[in-house]
Design a protein around this motif. Structure first.
Motif, PDB file in Angstrom:
ATOM      1  N   LYS A 219      -1.785 -30.425 -24.201  1.00 52.90           N
ATOM      2  CA  LYS A 219      -2.166 -30.191 -22.813  1.00 52.90           C
ATOM      3  C   LYS A 219      -3.512 -29.525 -22.642  1.00 52.90           C
ATOM      4  O   LYS A 219      -4.219 -29.788 -21.681  1.00 52.90           O
ATOM      5  CB  LYS A 219      -1.081 -29.345 -22.133  1.00 52.90           C
ATOM      6  CG  LYS A 219       0.123 -30.190 -21.776  1.00 52.90           C
ATOM      7  CD  LYS A 219       1.102 -29.386 -20.968  1.00 52.90           C
ATOM      8  CE  LYS A 219       2.157 -30.285 -20.338  1.00 52.90           C
ATOM      9  NZ  LYS A 219       3.175 -29.469 -19.685  1.00 52.90           N
ATOM     10  N   GLU A 220      -3.865 -28.638 -23.572  1.00 58.66           N
ATOM     11  CA  GLU A 220      -5.153 -27.962 -23.468  1.00 58.66           C
ATOM     12  C   GLU A 220      -6.180 -28.802 -24.191  1.00 58.66           C
ATOM     13  O   GLU A 220      -6.330 -28.715 -25.408  1.00 58.66           O
ATOM     14  CB  GLU A 220      -5.070 -26.562 -24.084  1.00 58.66           C
ATOM     15  CG  GLU A 220      -4.267 -25.575 -23.279  1.00 58.66           C
ATOM     16  CD  GLU A 220      -4.975 -25.135 -21.978  1.00 58.66           C
ATOM     17  OE1 GLU A 220      -6.199 -25.326 -21.857  1.00 58.66           O
ATOM     18  OE2 GLU A 220      -4.273 -24.619 -21.084  1.00 58.66           O
ATOM     19  N   CYS A 221      -6.851 -29.666 -23.469  1.00 57.54           N
ATOM     20  CA  CYS A 221      -7.787 -30.558 -24.132  1.00 57.54           C
ATOM     21  C   CYS A 221      -8.914 -30.921 -23.171  1.00 57.54           C
ATOM     22  O   CYS A 221      -8.831 -30.663 -21.973  1.00 57.54           O
ATOM     23  CB  CYS A 221      -7.059 -31.798 -24.619  1.00 57.54           C
ATOM     24  SG  CYS A 221      -6.032 -32.546 -23.369  1.00 57.54           S
TER      25      CYS A 221
ATOM     26  N   ARG B 110      -9.292 -29.157 -29.173  1.00 54.54           N
ATOM     27  CA  ARG B 110      -8.145 -28.510 -28.514  1.00 54.54           C
ATOM     28  C   ARG B 110      -8.724 -27.295 -27.814  1.00 54.54           C
ATOM     29  O   ARG B 110      -9.375 -26.476 -28.447  1.00 54.54           O
ATOM     30  CB  ARG B 110      -7.090 -28.098 -29.544  1.00 54.54           C
ATOM     31  CG  ARG B 110      -6.556 -29.320 -30.275  1.00 54.54           C
ATOM     32  CD  ARG B 110      -5.562 -28.975 -31.351  1.00 54.54           C
ATOM     33  NE  ARG B 110      -5.277 -30.169 -32.153  1.00 54.54           N
ATOM     34  CZ  ARG B 110      -4.508 -30.190 -33.227  1.00 54.54           C
ATOM     35  NH1 ARG B 110      -3.934 -29.077 -33.642  1.00 54.54           N
ATOM     36  NH2 ARG B 110      -4.317 -31.317 -33.892  1.00 54.54           N
ATOM     37  N   TRP B 111      -8.517 -27.228 -26.522  1.00 52.42           N
ATOM     38  CA  TRP B 111      -9.219 -26.225 -25.741  1.00 52.42           C
ATOM     39  C   TRP B 111      -8.667 -24.831 -26.002  1.00 52.42           C
ATOM     40  O   TRP B 111      -7.751 -24.379 -25.335  1.00 52.42           O
ATOM     41  CB  TRP B 111      -9.140 -26.574 -24.259  1.00 52.42           C
ATOM     42  CG  TRP B 111     -10.283 -25.993 -23.528  1.00 52.42           C
ATOM     43  CD1 TRP B 111     -10.313 -24.803 -22.879  1.00 52.42           C
ATOM     44  CD2 TRP B 111     -11.583 -26.555 -23.398  1.00 52.42           C
ATOM     45  NE1 TRP B 111     -11.558 -24.585 -22.354  1.00 52.42           N
ATOM     46  CE2 TRP B 111     -12.357 -25.640 -22.663  1.00 52.42           C
ATOM     47  CE3 TRP B 111     -12.192 -27.734 -23.849  1.00 52.42           C
ATOM     48  CZ2 TRP B 111     -13.698 -25.882 -22.354  1.00 52.42           C
ATOM     49  CZ3 TRP B 111     -13.505 -27.963 -23.534  1.00 52.42           C
ATOM     50  CH2 TRP B 111     -14.242 -27.047 -22.798  1.00 52.42           C
TER      51      TRP B 111
ATOM     52  N   HIS C  92     -10.086 -29.143 -18.460  1.00 55.72           N
ATOM     53  CA  HIS C  92      -9.647 -28.813 -19.813  1.00 55.72           C
ATOM     54  C   HIS C  92      -8.126 -28.691 -19.979  1.00 55.72           C
ATOM     55  O   HIS C  92      -7.648 -28.154 -20.977  1.00 55.72           O
ATOM     56  CB  HIS C  92     -10.347 -27.551 -20.331  1.00 55.72           C
ATOM     57  CG  HIS C  92      -9.909 -26.287 -19.663  1.00 55.72           C
ATOM     58  ND1 HIS C  92      -8.718 -25.670 -19.936  1.00 55.72           N
ATOM     59  CD2 HIS C  92     -10.505 -25.531 -18.728  1.00 55.72           C
ATOM     60  CE1 HIS C  92      -8.606 -24.584 -19.201  1.00 55.72           C
ATOM     61  NE2 HIS C  92      -9.675 -24.474 -18.456  1.00 55.72           N
ATOM     62  N   ARG C  93      -7.386 -29.166 -18.994  1.00 60.20           N
ATOM     63  CA  ARG C  93      -5.936 -29.116 -19.177  1.00 60.20           C
ATOM     64  C   ARG C  93      -5.258 -30.273 -18.457  1.00 60.20           C
ATOM     65  O   ARG C  93      -5.682 -30.687 -17.384  1.00 60.20           O
ATOM     66  CB  ARG C  93      -5.350 -27.805 -18.639  1.00 60.20           C
ATOM     67  CG  ARG C  93      -3.847 -27.651 -19.017  1.00 60.20           C
ATOM     68  CD  ARG C  93      -3.195 -26.399 -18.418  1.00 60.20           C
ATOM     69  NE  ARG C  93      -4.095 -25.274 -18.502  1.00 60.20           N
ATOM     70  CZ  ARG C  93      -4.604 -24.634 -17.454  1.00 60.20           C
ATOM     71  NH1 ARG C  93      -4.268 -24.987 -16.225  1.00 60.20           N
ATOM     72  NH2 ARG C  93      -5.450 -23.639 -17.614  1.00 60.20           N
TER      73      ARG C  93
ATOM     74  N   GLU D 273      -1.696 -31.667 -16.745  1.00 62.41           N
ATOM     75  CA  GLU D 273      -0.440 -31.172 -16.178  1.00 62.41           C
ATOM     76  C   GLU D 273       0.258 -32.346 -15.485  1.00 62.41           C
ATOM     77  O   GLU D 273      -0.361 -33.387 -15.243  1.00 62.41           O
ATOM     78  CB  GLU D 273      -0.692 -30.035 -15.175  1.00 62.41           C
ATOM     79  CG  GLU D 273      -1.414 -30.515 -13.920  1.00 62.41           C
ATOM     80  CD  GLU D 273      -1.540 -29.432 -12.847  1.00 62.41           C
ATOM     81  OE1 GLU D 273      -1.430 -28.251 -13.178  1.00 62.41           O
ATOM     82  OE2 GLU D 273      -1.745 -29.806 -11.680  1.00 62.41           O
TER      83      GLU D 273
ATOM     84  N   SER E  27      -7.937 -26.415 -13.791  1.00 60.80           N
ATOM     85  CA  SER E  27      -8.668 -26.308 -15.054  1.00 60.80           C
ATOM     86  C   SER E  27     -10.078 -26.884 -14.947  1.00 60.80           C
ATOM     87  O   SER E  27     -10.723 -27.142 -15.955  1.00 60.80           O
ATOM     88  CB  SER E  27      -7.901 -27.035 -16.170  1.00 60.80           C
ATOM     89  OG  SER E  27      -8.011 -28.441 -16.037  1.00 60.80           O
TER      90      SER E  27
END
Lengths: 512, 512
Positions: free
Chosen positions: A91-93, A157-158, B99-100, B102, B115
């Motif tokens: 998800k953090e990307c 990957r953030w 950066h995310r 959801e 984000s």
């Protein structure tokens, strides 16, 4: 102000985390960039990665793998296919939403609204989904299997709390992705590549690692089984230095990698993936460095030998420099484990003492001083990075060239022996909850000192106990060690937390 | 339906562009991915890139350069600094804005609005700006210069009409970025690296290239001078195969790379950049391929030798396979230009004829058949990719092992000689506007046949003439050839379009 007793301040004992940052900086290995969470890998750091790459690549090819390259971008819909995978970590990307810049109303550059992508693209955090979609096209029949491919790539990957080499938004890695006809073959592949990592870590990085399987809670999202190598660094924390995943048929089902089997039925392939990253560099720095900076294992060191010409007087400068370059040329002709010796001559017009300290901090395995008096005597002055800085030997020039490989091997062996002794000393069997909590509790919670280590303890197998330990102590199960690796670990006992029966001990630690 | 006379359909003469696509596909070099404009480089194609990388990397290091790695992301504000640069080409690029991920209101994954990045990030189309910002920190005094660094990386330029290896959204390349104390030193570097590219193209890719300088209109945005190597492929078009830019102080001023000089003044550094990319693969395919597929120059071929066991009867299978693997092992022990010979045994259970055609299409330099009768006689059957497919020789096994390097060198020389003859034949001096327009005008404008070539013509130096030619004919000035390279090119004359005086001839062509 008193003279500091070592080059890096603070020392490892005083503040390990800060010591690490200072080592990376003082050794000129990498630096943070203006792009949040991304690093610039400087030549001395990138050289380590090149050597790691070169050796691992040879090991991958020797086990039948070939390299290929897959796109940086992953369509959002691909990630949606493997729900568990995305739930896990993707998800953090970094997400690409536009493909053109234009001047906005205020004249400043902005993403052109007209260039918005119909489907956003995600920068690969790992390539399972895009490679799966490709393999689905390549595989028709059992004759197309196995597919044994590796990729060297950058992934993103953030990360919110970046740490150079250990956790950065963009990092470099390799990712092997294989597809097989049978479960047994895929399982064999998963174990084989874990073996490659273990061998590489031990022989090249001088890192004695424990191998084992992750608990369900620590598994790679979407994997059936995650095997790993776990290293212990000098603050006694664990670093997961490499993983090898048996993905079962999960990704094959999500990506539709199907084949006509020998019995004429449509079956899903069995896939694996495995990877190591630039995190290996952080691991080896924390495992071998000392209070004077980096200590690089010779097998992967950016340069093996640094020659420092000593020029006290202008009239001998030319002769000394000539001798230094001649020695470098001789050394480069010799081979060390199959490759030419990597030699640097530092002829910069910089104070000799300062120059020597630079190379100590950079961790060059061997420093060689050569000056006018050495020319007369036909000798050189050798200092090993694994010994005290002032300890020198003075072999004849030819004798040094002859023995350089043996000296480097001896340094390599010393580093491995030290790291092994450190790991063994701090791998402790713990049988009570009290002792377990004491082991992992810092005396000074505000600024935790070096404490703990690897606890070999019984566990009832429940995720609840795992979660409780994680919440209370920030301690996780690093692995269920490979049977036979740690004597007695497979004897039954009682869970250190609940007292319930346990079939074997597992390895707990704090980790990076 | 009549039997096609060659493996690739259409032939080069019938439709060169389509022939190229079919060669890439039939040789299993690369394929388009589901991500628009991005390609999957398959092992046979990636092997070429690995060999190109290996050799060039050695040449860069031999000229004093080191590798490093810089971030994939460039803050938007960096591009804004070098306005000319962005004006030039950096507008079509991938832009990261979030950066995310959801789940949105509909449950589907989307970029999380919370984000959104304060400053969008651009995926590097080239790294001048981010490297410039880094060098500004590294350079304080003239003692810090020169900086001689290269990076192997992926870059992205959002191409609307992608063509595998020649023009893709993401591609692989190397980019050298150097900073110097003086203009003369930077100019020398620019020329030195052009020389490295010319040598590499000729000796390894068997590509005879013209070197020269770009006209102002064709220059790299922000450069003072762009040098290039230009190759001619078989449809007589040019490919810009490598560039070396003298950036003057432009980027240093934009990025503030300043240093304290020997005379104690603050000065801006002089910088250069130079690069080649996976486009080299497209170039060599179009230069050497034939109507049966790819023809790989031995020096860079993914595998040099492919051994094809011939198994007519089950009872001789084991003996033939043993002999094939034994021959492979022997061959791998020999070295070709310093590296172990790259040998493949194709033991797949596939029809022999089909298998042979696969390797012809893949362009393996040497195919070796070994069957039961060869075992008896101690011979092998050798087919060279530069000769007719059915032409075979039958040397004794040991004799072949002995001579394999010489045969490969002979193939390499043949490819270079052919490409040189083709280029020379189609490099034409043209002195009238009529002849110039005729040369570059296809007889069938709807489906242009192979025509034209490189026109050496006089030019008055004006951008207007350049633009007119480009608009009328899609022809550009490929370079102002390096003096002395083409006899007589430096004699004065009259502009082919305007009749105005011209000091020398320049090279015009259609290009990829």
């Amino acid at each position: 102000m008193s003279q500091p007793s070592s080059a890096i301040s603070p020392t490892r004992a005083a503040d390990f985390a800060e010591w690490y940052q200072q080592v990376v900086r003082a050794a000129e290995l990498a630096e943070p960039s203006d792009v949040r969470g991304c690093m610039v890998i400087k030549p001395w750091g990138y050289g380590l990665w090149e050597n790691i790459q070169h050796t691992l690549d040879g090991m991958f090819k020797a086990t039948g793998h070939k390299n290929a390259y897959f796109p940086l971008f992953i369509p959002l819909s691909y990630l949606a296919k493997e729900a568990q995978h995305v739930e896990g970590f993707a998800k953090e990307c970094a997400i690409v939403t536009h493909h053109r810049l234009e001047a906005g109303p205020d004249g400043a550059l902005r993403p052109a609204p007209s260039s918005q992508l119909a489907e956003p693209l995600v920068i690969r955090p790992t390539s399972e989904t895009i490679i799966g979609a490709t393999y689905a096209k390549w595989v028709q029949s059992y004759r197309d299997l196995p597919i044994l491919i590796n990729q060297w790539a950058n992934v993103v990957r953030w990360e919110m709390r970046p740490r150079l080499f250990l956790r950065t938004a963009e990092f470099l890695w390799q990712e092997g992705h294989t597809a097989h006809e049978t479960e047994a073959e895929a399982l064999e592949e998963t174990e084989k590549m874990l073996g490659v990592y273990e061998t590489f870590a031990r022989e090249h990085l001088a890192l004695p690692v424990y191998t084992g399987e992750k608990s369900a809670g620590e598994r790679f999202p979407g994997a059936v089984q995650t095997l790993c190598i776990e290293a212990m660094v000098q603050d006694r924390k664990a670093v997961q230095a490499g993983t090898s995943h048996f993905l079962g048929q999960n990704f094959a089902k999500a990506s539709d990698i199907k084949f006509l089997s020998r019995t004429n039925t449509q079956e899903f392939a069995w896939t694996t993936s495995w990877g190591v990253s630039t995190r290996l560099i952080g691991t080896l720095l924390m495992a071998h460095g000392d209070d004077d900076g980096a200590v690089l294992p010779p097998r992967v060191a950016t340069s093996h030998v640094v020659i420092l010409p000593v020029v006290p007087k202008e009239e001998t400068r030319a002769a000394v420099l000539d001798a230094a370059y001649a020695l470098a040329a001789k050394l480069r002709e010799t081979r060390y484990h199959g490759d030419p010796l990597r030699v640097e001559v530092d002829a910069r017009d910089v104070n000799g003492g300062a120059k020597n300290w630079e190379w100590i901090k950079k961790g060059a395995p061997l420093r060689v001083e050569i000056g006018p008096r050495d020319l007369e005597k036909g000798t050189v002055a050798i200092a090993r990075r694994d010994r005290a800085n002032k300890e020198k030997t003075f072999p004849a020039n030819a004798e040094f060239v002859e023995s350089v490989g043996a000296i480097l091997d001896d340094i390599q062996a010393t580093l491995l022996a030290r790291a092994t002794a450190h790991r063994d000393e701090h791998t402790v069997r713990i049988d009570t909850k009290e002792a377990f909590y004491a082991f992992f509790t810092a005396k000074n919670p505000d600024k935790p000192e070096v404490h703990g280590g690897f606890a070999l303890a019984h566990w009832n197998g429940s995720p609840e106990v795992e979660t409780q330990i994680k919440e209370d102590l920030k301690v996780t199960i690093r692995c269920i060690p490979t049977p036979g690796q740690i004597p007695g670990a497979e004897e039954p006992g009682r869970c250190v937390i609940t007292g319930e029966p346990s079939t074997r001990r597992v390895l707990f630690a704090k980790s990076y």
